[in-house]
Design an enzyme around this catalytic site. Structure first.
Site, PDB file in Angstrom:
ATOM      1  N   ARG A  53       0.810  -1.225   0.000  1.00  0.00           N
ATOM      2  CA  ARG A  53       0.000   0.000   0.000  1.00  0.00           C
ATOM      3  C   ARG A  53       0.842   1.272   0.000  1.00  0.00           C
ATOM      4  NH1 ARG A  53      -3.259  -1.390   5.255  1.00  0.00           N
ATOM      5  NH2 ARG A  53      -1.087  -1.793   5.723  1.00  0.00           N
ATOM      6  N   LYS A  88       3.517 -19.313   5.422  1.00  0.00           N
ATOM      7  CA  LYS A  88       2.899 -19.787   6.659  1.00  0.00           C
ATOM      8  C   LYS A  88       2.498 -18.577   7.490  1.00  0.00           C
ATOM      9  CE  LYS A  88       5.985 -20.128  10.480  1.00  0.00           C
ATOM     10  NZ  LYS A  88       6.748 -20.826  11.462  1.00  0.00           N
ATOM     11  N   HIS A 114       9.981 -23.041   4.619  1.00  0.00           N
ATOM     12  CA  HIS A 114      11.383 -22.834   4.241  1.00  0.00           C
ATOM     13  C   HIS A 114      12.296 -23.952   4.757  1.00  0.00           C
ATOM     14  CE1 HIS A 114      11.399 -20.768   8.145  1.00  0.00           C
ATOM     15  NE2 HIS A 114      12.657 -21.126   8.216  1.00  0.00           N
ATOM     16  N   LYS A 172      16.039 -26.303   2.807  1.00  0.00           N
ATOM     17  CA  LYS A 172      17.404 -26.409   3.325  1.00  0.00           C
ATOM     18  C   LYS A 172      18.148 -27.534   2.618  1.00  0.00           C
ATOM     19  CE  LYS A 172      16.580 -24.429   7.856  1.00  0.00           C
ATOM     20  NZ  LYS A 172      17.518 -23.324   7.806  1.00  0.00           N
ATOM     21  N   GLU A 201      15.664 -22.899  19.406  1.00  0.00           N
ATOM     22  CA  GLU A 201      16.015 -21.518  19.071  1.00  0.00           C
ATOM     23  C   GLU A 201      16.503 -20.820  20.336  1.00  0.00           C
ATOM     24  OE1 GLU A 201      12.971 -19.856  15.926  1.00  0.00           O
ATOM     25  OE2 GLU A 201      11.892 -20.687  17.608  1.00  0.00           O
ATOM     26  N   ASP A 234       3.013 -23.054  15.603  1.00  0.00           N
ATOM     27  CA  ASP A 234       4.033 -22.273  14.898  1.00  0.00           C
ATOM     28  C   ASP A 234       5.142 -23.157  14.324  1.00  0.00           C
ATOM     29  OD1 ASP A 234       4.982 -19.642  14.166  1.00  0.00           O
ATOM     30  OD2 ASP A 234       6.635 -19.968  15.578  1.00  0.00           O
ATOM     31  N   HIS A 284       6.895 -27.284  10.322  1.00  0.00           N
ATOM     32  CA  HIS A 284       8.312 -27.659  10.131  1.00  0.00           C
ATOM     33  C   HIS A 284       8.630 -29.061  10.662  1.00  0.00           C
ATOM     34  CE1 HIS A 284       8.667 -23.564   9.069  1.00  0.00           C
ATOM     35  NE2 HIS A 284       8.755 -23.073  10.276  1.00  0.00           N
ATOM     36  N   LYS A 303      11.737 -22.052  22.316  1.00  0.00           N
ATOM     37  CA  LYS A 303      12.402 -20.755  22.220  1.00  0.00           C
ATOM     38  C   LYS A 303      13.222 -20.521  23.481  1.00  0.00           C
ATOM     39  CE  LYS A 303       9.331 -18.406  19.091  1.00  0.00           C
ATOM     40  NZ  LYS A 303      10.368 -18.352  18.045  1.00  0.00           N
TER      41      LYS A 303
HETATM   42  N1  NAP Z   1       8.903 -12.159   8.529  1.00  0.00           N
HETATM   43  C1  NAP Z   1       9.172 -13.459   8.569  1.00  0.00           C
HETATM   44  O1  NAP Z   1      10.286 -13.900   8.895  1.00  0.00           O
HETATM   45  C2  NAP Z   1       8.117 -14.469   8.200  1.00  0.00           C
HETATM   46  C3  NAP Z   1       8.412 -15.817   8.330  1.00  0.00           C
HETATM   47  C4  NAP Z   1       7.463 -16.759   7.947  1.00  0.00           C
HETATM   48  C5  NAP Z   1       6.248 -16.331   7.457  1.00  0.00           C
HETATM   49  N2  NAP Z   1       5.967 -15.012   7.358  1.00  0.00           N
HETATM   50  C6  NAP Z   1       4.645 -14.609   6.808  1.00  0.00           C
HETATM   51  O2  NAP Z   1       4.864 -13.787   5.662  1.00  0.00           O
HETATM   52  C7  NAP Z   1       3.840 -12.802   5.559  1.00  0.00           C
HETATM   53  C8  NAP Z   1       4.506 -11.414   5.560  1.00  0.00           C
HETATM   54  O3  NAP Z   1       5.221 -11.268   6.774  1.00  0.00           O
HETATM   55  P1  NAP Z   1       6.086  -9.989   7.112  1.00  0.00           P
HETATM   56  O4  NAP Z   1       6.844 -10.313   8.341  1.00  0.00           O
HETATM   57  O5  NAP Z   1       6.845  -9.514   5.920  1.00  0.00           O
HETATM   58  O6  NAP Z   1       4.944  -8.923   7.484  1.00  0.00           O
HETATM   59  P2  NAP Z   1       5.080  -7.355   7.550  1.00  0.00           P
HETATM   60  O7  NAP Z   1       6.477  -6.928   7.813  1.00  0.00           O
HETATM   61  O8  NAP Z   1       3.990  -6.882   8.461  1.00  0.00           O
HETATM   62  O9  NAP Z   1       4.730  -6.906   6.055  1.00  0.00           O
HETATM   63  C9  NAP Z   1       3.450  -6.981   5.537  1.00  0.00           C
HETATM   64  C10 NAP Z   1       3.470  -6.468   4.112  1.00  0.00           C
HETATM   65  O10 NAP Z   1       2.156  -6.488   3.593  1.00  0.00           O
HETATM   66  C11 NAP Z   1       1.826  -5.205   3.067  1.00  0.00           C
HETATM   67  N3  NAP Z   1       0.404  -5.024   3.229  1.00  0.00           N
HETATM   68  C12 NAP Z   1      -0.309  -4.964   4.394  1.00  0.00           C
HETATM   69  N4  NAP Z   1      -1.604  -4.780   4.132  1.00  0.00           N
HETATM   70  C13 NAP Z   1      -1.737  -4.718   2.781  1.00  0.00           C
HETATM   71  C14 NAP Z   1      -2.823  -4.521   1.902  1.00  0.00           C
HETATM   72  N5  NAP Z   1      -4.074  -4.340   2.354  1.00  0.00           N
HETATM   73  N6  NAP Z   1      -2.575  -4.516   0.582  1.00  0.00           N
HETATM   74  C15 NAP Z   1      -1.325  -4.696   0.101  1.00  0.00           C
HETATM   75  N7  NAP Z   1      -0.259  -4.869   0.888  1.00  0.00           N
HETATM   76  C16 NAP Z   1      -0.457  -4.880   2.211  1.00  0.00           C
HETATM   77  C17 NAP Z   1       2.676  -4.269   3.899  1.00  0.00           C
HETATM   78  O11 NAP Z   1       2.955  -3.055   3.266  1.00  0.00           O
HETATM   79  P3  NAP Z   1       2.010  -1.749   3.410  1.00  0.00           P
HETATM   80  O12 NAP Z   1       1.755  -1.557   4.865  1.00  0.00           O
HETATM   81  O13 NAP Z   1       2.796  -0.693   2.762  1.00  0.00           O
HETATM   82  O14 NAP Z   1       0.784  -2.089   2.660  1.00  0.00           O
HETATM   83  C18 NAP Z   1       3.976  -5.060   3.976  1.00  0.00           C
HETATM   84  O15 NAP Z   1       4.701  -4.930   2.778  1.00  0.00           O
HETATM   85  C19 NAP Z   1       2.925 -13.036   6.768  1.00  0.00           C
HETATM   86  O16 NAP Z   1       1.872 -13.875   6.373  1.00  0.00           O
HETATM   87  C20 NAP Z   1       3.817 -13.787   7.758  1.00  0.00           C
HETATM   88  O17 NAP Z   1       3.073 -14.595   8.635  1.00  0.00           O
HETATM   89  C21 NAP Z   1       6.881 -14.066   7.701  1.00  0.00           C
END
Ligand code: NAP
Length: 484
Positions: A51, A148, A178, A182, A216, A235, A240, A331
């Site tokens: 966004r 996930k 992920h 590995k 972890e 989780d 995993h 953890k």
């Molecule tokens: N981070 C990790 O290590 C990790 C690991 C495993 C799984 N995941 C999964 O991966 C996904 C993303 O995680 P994240 O950690 O990257 O989350 P995050 O940091 O909160 O990022 C969310 C992203 O979604 C965008 N977004 C939010 N609402 C939106 C909308 N209505 N339309 C379009 N874009 C939107 C946000 O940008 P804007 O606010 O600019 O829209 C941002 O780019 C989640 O489902 C999470 O559970 C993450």
């Protein structure tokens, strides 16, 4: 040994959530490494979408910073980075709104591989899938990658599957775990099915038990609110650990193809027996010397959520009847370490009368740190002390054994993204696998919620609660040491 890099077909990859933590920390630095290795062909485009209002130059700056922060040694290649950044575009899109879709439609080509990475909250999957279709961006060849958590129980996972299935065929959906990307996990299959040595022993005649540990050192970090509604079972175990269990326990597939492998994994999940609650230990970390406890971390003084879980599982089939599979994950443990250990049975009869110690062969497969495997074998202690036996590891750390430098140790995410572009679903979870995993974990979670089970406290920096040790002691076994 220099690994062969086989370029994939030219692609357009749209990353919804392209400004988020996962995109900046893992996806884009990983793609940059694939670009440097020559695997990403010329003409491929990566389009970030979220966004936040910014233009493509603003996005390139954001990703240059992300690569500098998370990209490791490779980020020093400034010329390479500039060339990579030139492949990036950005479109401001709200998954729930109509703005930006026409712009995205104009950017995405139909004559190259098209992939859409949903790196956003699962609540947005349906909106994205629907708008990709109504704006005629996705085709029947497009691939979507989803992250996930895939649901929080069977019902929500079914609903998510149905949402995606309304617009995409199962052959187009890549549910990422992920752990499956590995190097070691793939080597597990290579070792089992590429050697004549192991498979004949891989059953209840020779294997005493199997341990899977994912420890972890970090706590819940900034994910406290999310984690407290989830816990270690949802989780880590449901995805995993169960995936690792499937790969270690499955029957040999008839070929190394996506559905052959996933059919065999599904059979393992379906053969898992229900677990008696005496064979599950839930724990919660207490304040240690260097930090606060779980409840303070999640700001919920009455939380009953587990940050640790250990359990004894059984697989009801001919191969594994009577062989316990011990799983644990937690953890704030003493070290960051993930391994699978296949502990073989004692010798039926020892001819070495002088030696009274117990010797066992153990095959341990390390996922982190130092991906690799070692086989504990018994040999004679060198020297003139008689026929004394000692156990030594035949150790293979992949980075050392294969001479891989940093460029060649591919991160799980980049390997999996390249598989998406190749159209290879082998290392991705199929919808029925995910549902079967929830169907097994749901009753366990429901049972402890119904009896208000209180997790056992364990010291941060330890190996988990005392009861987890007892889980194995009662069976005359012990956990392997958690070593970083
Ligand atoms: N981070 C990790 O290590 C990790 C690991 C495993 C799984 N995941 C999964 O991966 C996904 C993303 O995680 P994240 O950690 O990257 O989350 P995050 O940091 O909160 O990022 C969310 C992203 O979604 C965008 N977004 C939010 N609402 C939106 C909308 N209505 N339309 C379009 N874009 C939107 C946000 O940008 P804007 O606010 O600019 O829209 C941002 O780019 C989640 O489902 C999470 O559970 C993450």
């Amino acid at each position: 040994m220099v690994s062969r890099v086989i370029p994939v077909d030219t692609f357009d990859l749209v990353i919804f959530g392209g400004t988020g933590d996962l995109a900046r920390r893992k996806i884009l630095p990983g793609l940059f490494r694939r670009f440097l290795s020559g695997q990403m062909p010329e003409g491929s485009r990566i389009i970030g979408a979220a966004r936040s209002e910014m233009d493509s130059d603003g996005y390139r700056e954001m990703i240059a910073d992300a690569v500098a922060e998370f990209g490791g040694e490779e980020s020093k290649d400034k010329k390479g980075l500039q060339a990579f950044l030139a492949c990036l575009d950005y479109v401001a899109i709200d998954a729930k709104g109509e703005g930006g879709w026409a712009e995205l439609a104009a950017l995405v080509r139909h004559d190259v591989v098209q992939a859409f990475y949903f790196s956003v909250a699962p609540s947005l999957f349906g909106d994205l899938a629907e708008r990709l279709h109504s704006n005629k961006i996705a085709t029947s060849d497009s691939r979507i990658v989803v992250e996930k958590p895939f649901g929080r129980d069977l019902e929500s996972a079914r609903a998510l599957n149905a949402t995606l299935a309304a617009h995409f065929d199962e052959s187009q959906i890549y549910r990422i775990d992920h752990y499956l990307g590995k190097e070691t996990v793939q080597n597990l299959m290579a070792v089992r099915f590429g050697n004549v040595l192991f498979e004949p022993l891989w059953n209840n005649h020779y294997v005493d038990h199997i341990q899977i540990t994912v420890a972890e050192t970090v706590g819940v970090g900034g994910r406290g609110a999310y984690y407290d509604k989830s816990g270690a079972m949802r989780d880590m175990v449901q995805n995993h650990l169960m995936q690792l269990l499937c790969l270690i326990a499955m029957e040999p597939p008839s070929q190394f193809g996506a559905d052959s492998v996933r059919d065999e994994k599904l059979k393992v999940i379906r053969a898992l027996q229900p677990i008696d609650h005496h064979h599950i230990v839930r724990g919660q970390y207490d304040a240690g010397r260097d930090g606060q406890g779980y409840r303070a971390d999640v700001e919920n003084p009455r939380s009953f959520t587990e940050s640790f879980i250990a359990m004894r599982c059984h697989i009801a089939n001919w191969r594994w009847a009577g062989v316990p599979f011990y799983l644990r994950t937690g953890k704030r443990m003493k070290a960051r370490s993930s391994e699978i250990a296949v502990v073989f049975k004692d010798l039926g009869h020892s001819i070495f009368e002088e030696d009274e110690a117990r010797h066992r062969n153990i095959l341990s497969i390390r996922l982190q740190p130092n991906e690799g495997m070692d086989l504990q074998v018994t040999i004679k202690e060198p020297g003139p002390g008689g026929m004394r036996l000692i156990d030594v590891p035949l150790d293979m750390t992949f980075a050392e054994a294969l001479g891989a430098d940093d460029h060649e140790v591919t991160d799980a995410y980049e390997r999996l993204i390249m598989d998406v572009i190749r159209g290879n679903q082998t290392l991705f979870m199929r919808g029925d696998e995910v549902e079967a995993a929830w169907a097994w974990t749901d009753p366990l979670i429901n049972a402890w919620e119904a009896r208000n089970d209180v997790p056992k406290l364990y010291d941060a920096g330890s190996a988990g609660p005392e009861d987890a040790m007892m889980l194995l002691h009662r069976d005359g076994r012990r956990w392997r040491e958690i070593k970083g």
